[in-house]
Enzyme design. Structure first.
Site, short mmCIF file in Angstrom:
data_model
loop_
_atom_site.label_atom_id
_atom_site.label_comp_id
_atom_site.label_asym_id
_atom_site.label_seq_id
_atom_site.Cartn_x
_atom_site.Cartn_y
_atom_site.Cartn_z
N TYR A 1 80.95 30.10 67.11
CA TYR A 1 81.82 31.21 66.69
C TYR A 1 81.70 31.37 65.18
O TYR A 1 81.72 30.38 64.44
CB TYR A 1 83.28 30.91 67.07
CG TYR A 1 84.26 31.97 66.62
CD1 TYR A 1 84.24 33.24 67.19
CD2 TYR A 1 85.22 31.70 65.65
CE1 TYR A 1 85.14 34.22 66.79
CE2 TYR A 1 86.13 32.67 65.26
CZ TYR A 1 86.09 33.93 65.83
OH TYR A 1 86.99 34.89 65.43
N ASP B 1 77.58 27.45 58.77
CA ASP B 1 78.96 27.89 58.83
C ASP B 1 79.83 26.63 58.87
O ASP B 1 80.01 26.02 59.91
CB ASP B 1 79.18 28.77 60.06
CG ASP B 1 80.62 29.29 60.14
OD1 ASP B 1 81.47 28.81 59.36
OD2 ASP B 1 80.88 30.15 60.99
N LYS C 1 89.44 27.72 56.38
CA LYS C 1 90.32 26.63 56.83
C LYS C 1 90.65 25.62 55.72
O LYS C 1 91.47 25.93 54.87
CB LYS C 1 89.72 26.00 58.09
CG LYS C 1 89.63 27.09 59.18
CD LYS C 1 89.16 26.67 60.54
CE LYS C 1 89.28 27.87 61.50
NZ LYS C 1 88.11 28.23 62.22
C1 LIG Z 1 87.60 29.76 62.35
C2 LIG Z 1 86.16 30.00 62.18
C3 LIG Z 1 85.66 31.18 61.60
C4 LIG Z 1 86.55 32.35 61.27
O1 LIG Z 1 87.48 32.06 60.30
P1 LIG Z 1 88.83 32.95 60.21
O2 LIG Z 1 89.50 32.43 58.98
O3 LIG Z 1 89.58 32.71 61.46
O4 LIG Z 1 88.39 34.36 60.07
C5 LIG Z 1 84.31 31.27 61.33
N1 LIG Z 1 83.48 30.25 61.64
C6 LIG Z 1 83.91 29.12 62.21
C7 LIG Z 1 82.94 28.02 62.48
C8 LIG Z 1 85.26 28.98 62.53
O5 LIG Z 1 85.67 27.87 63.16
#
Ligand SMILES: *Cc1c(COP(=O)(O)O)cnc(C)c1O
Length: 428
Positions: A142, A237, A265
């Site tokens: 994701y 990511d 995060k």
């Molecule tokens: C949570 C997440 C996102 C998106 O971040 P948001 O702050 O919710 O937009 C993107 N990449 C990864 C790996 C994530 O876990």
């Protein structure tokens, strides 16, 4: 009806599904959301006064535990000086310096407001830098909810992406190619077919949005060398793994240097923050220096920066925290396995450091296909039991458990006892 249930009844009339993010709905485990009033350390407290041991940690940011005094104090101080100026501030420089210092692959960084924004911008930058359009992502990874990344992989590895959501024009995902996690061949095939059109490969260096799937030895290094061979950028990511597996993230943990990295995060300490960064030569293509446009009214917001800088500084000053957290987690997941071995269940426990996942399957989970073999009904029943006994789990089989420094051995053992009652004492 308790307060949470009453609130939920009202919430669904004014908010889609009663929530502001679908992952907060508890429909898939057959219950309704607890409405949280406050949190401290490893605990959440709901509107009805119930206490939960929290294994969501706001989906990752709360590595120090909830409402850490130093973080709260810095936020309160920042608030008193004004919530936003829409102008340059010293604390942004401090944040950028910290990130560049902590992450060796990063020479320059741009702050944004969410992980979604960070990834969306990094992809634009990779395209701008390479002059190419296509990207490769992995099934089950994701990367936020921007159009081009909402691609389901069901359509097979060699087909171009099919949108995963209504409202995403097929044109937006036609340049998104899917590959299988932990399978370099599915990446090589794309490059052999159209390598000169591929701008970037984006990957969660530990996949933590299909449960938790570790990269197999050689997988990340393999991506590194394929990208080099074809002149594509490698994007990690690290929205979840950044500052979690260690201070230098998954790239430090596995010793592989990406060209660009995205954060979210933890970097915001609980405030809405994201960031992307990489080599100077690439980052200098971002506006206003270069031609890749990207902006944000509230980007680098002083209150958000205060939370992030304080949390990162604490982590930087205490390298032993990571050793402590990872050792505690190893023991916890190991004990969990011991309990499950004695149960009649089919199970897999995957974990990397403090990120872990219990799947209900006999199949080893190494990618999306194997993750999908998990019995989601068994998960729902387990999740409901844990919630009813004061353990707050993400209401989905395909989310990670997040441990924090506030989870003491005592708290972890209490959790194991509740699991033991469920799996061994026939409480179900
Ligand atoms: C949570 C997440 C996102 C998106 O971040 P948001 O702050 O919710 O937009 C993107 N990449 C990864 C790996 C994530 O876990």
């Amino acid at each position: 009806m308790n307060k949470s249930e009453t609130l939920f009844q009202e919430a669904v009339t004014v908010m889609p599904g009663g929530v502001n993010s679908p992952v907060r709905a508890f429909g898939s485990v057959g219950t309704t959301p607890r409405f949280i009033k406050s949190a401290k350390g490893a605990y959440l407290y709901d509107e009805d006064g119930s206490r939960y041991i929290d294994y969501v940690g706001s989906w990752g940011p709360m590595i120090l535990g909830h409402a850490k005094e130093a973080v709260i104090d810095s936020v309160v101080d920042a608030c008193k000086r004004g919530l936003s100026f829409g102008a340059a501030t010293a604390i942004e420089v401090e944040m950028a310096r910290l990130v560049c210092e902590l992450i060796p692959s990063i020479e320059m960084v741009r702050m944004v407001n969410s992980g979604t924004e960070a990834v969306m911008s990094a992809i634009r930058l990779a395209r701008g830098y390479t002059g190419r359009n296509k990207i490769i992502k992995f099934t089950g990874c994701y990367h936020g909810h921007s159009d081009g990344l909402l691609v389901k992989a069901g359509s097979g590895v060699m087909t171009a992406g099919v949108p995963d959501s209504l409202g995403v024009p097929a044109g937006c995902t036609k340049d998104t190619l899917s590959a299988e996690y932990n399978n370099l061949n599915t990446v090589t095939e794309h490059f052999q077919r159209c390598g000169e059109e591929i701008a970037a490969v984006i990957v969660e260096p530990v996949a933590a949005n299909m449960g938790v799937v570790a990269p197999k030895p050689g997988f990340l290094k393999g991506l590194r060398s394929i990208c080099e061979e074809y002149g594509a950028l490698l994007i990690f990511d690290e929205v979840i793994t950044g500052f979690r597996l260690g201070i230098d993230g998954a790239q430090g943990y596995y010793g592989v240097k990406p060209d660009l990295t995205t954060f979210g995060k933890i970097i915001g300490g609980g405030m809405p923050v994201g960031a992307y960064g990489g080599r100077r030569e690439i980052m200098e293509l971002v506006s206003p220096v270069g031609g890749v446009y990207q902006a944000g009214t509230l980007s680098g917001n002083p209150v958000a920066m205060a939370a992030g800088v304080t949390q990162l500084t604490i982590l930087k000053e205490h390298p032993e925290y990571y050793t402590e957290l990872n050792e505690k987690a190893d023991k916890f997941y190991c004990n969990m396995q011991e309990i499950l071995k004695k149960s009649g269940y089919s199970w897999q426990v995957n974990h990397v450091g403090s990120l872990g996942c219990l799947y209900f399957t006999e199949t080893e989970v190494t990618d999306y296909e194997s993750a999908k073999t998990s019995d989601t009904e068994a998960f729902a029943a387990y999740c409901k039991h844990m919630m009813a006994h004061g353990v707050y789990l993400a209401p989905s089989q395909f989310e990670a458990m997040f441990l924090s420094l506030a989870h003491t051995e005592e708290i972890l053992n209490e959790t194991l006892k509740i699991m033991e009652q469920y799996f061994l004492a026939g409480c179900r």
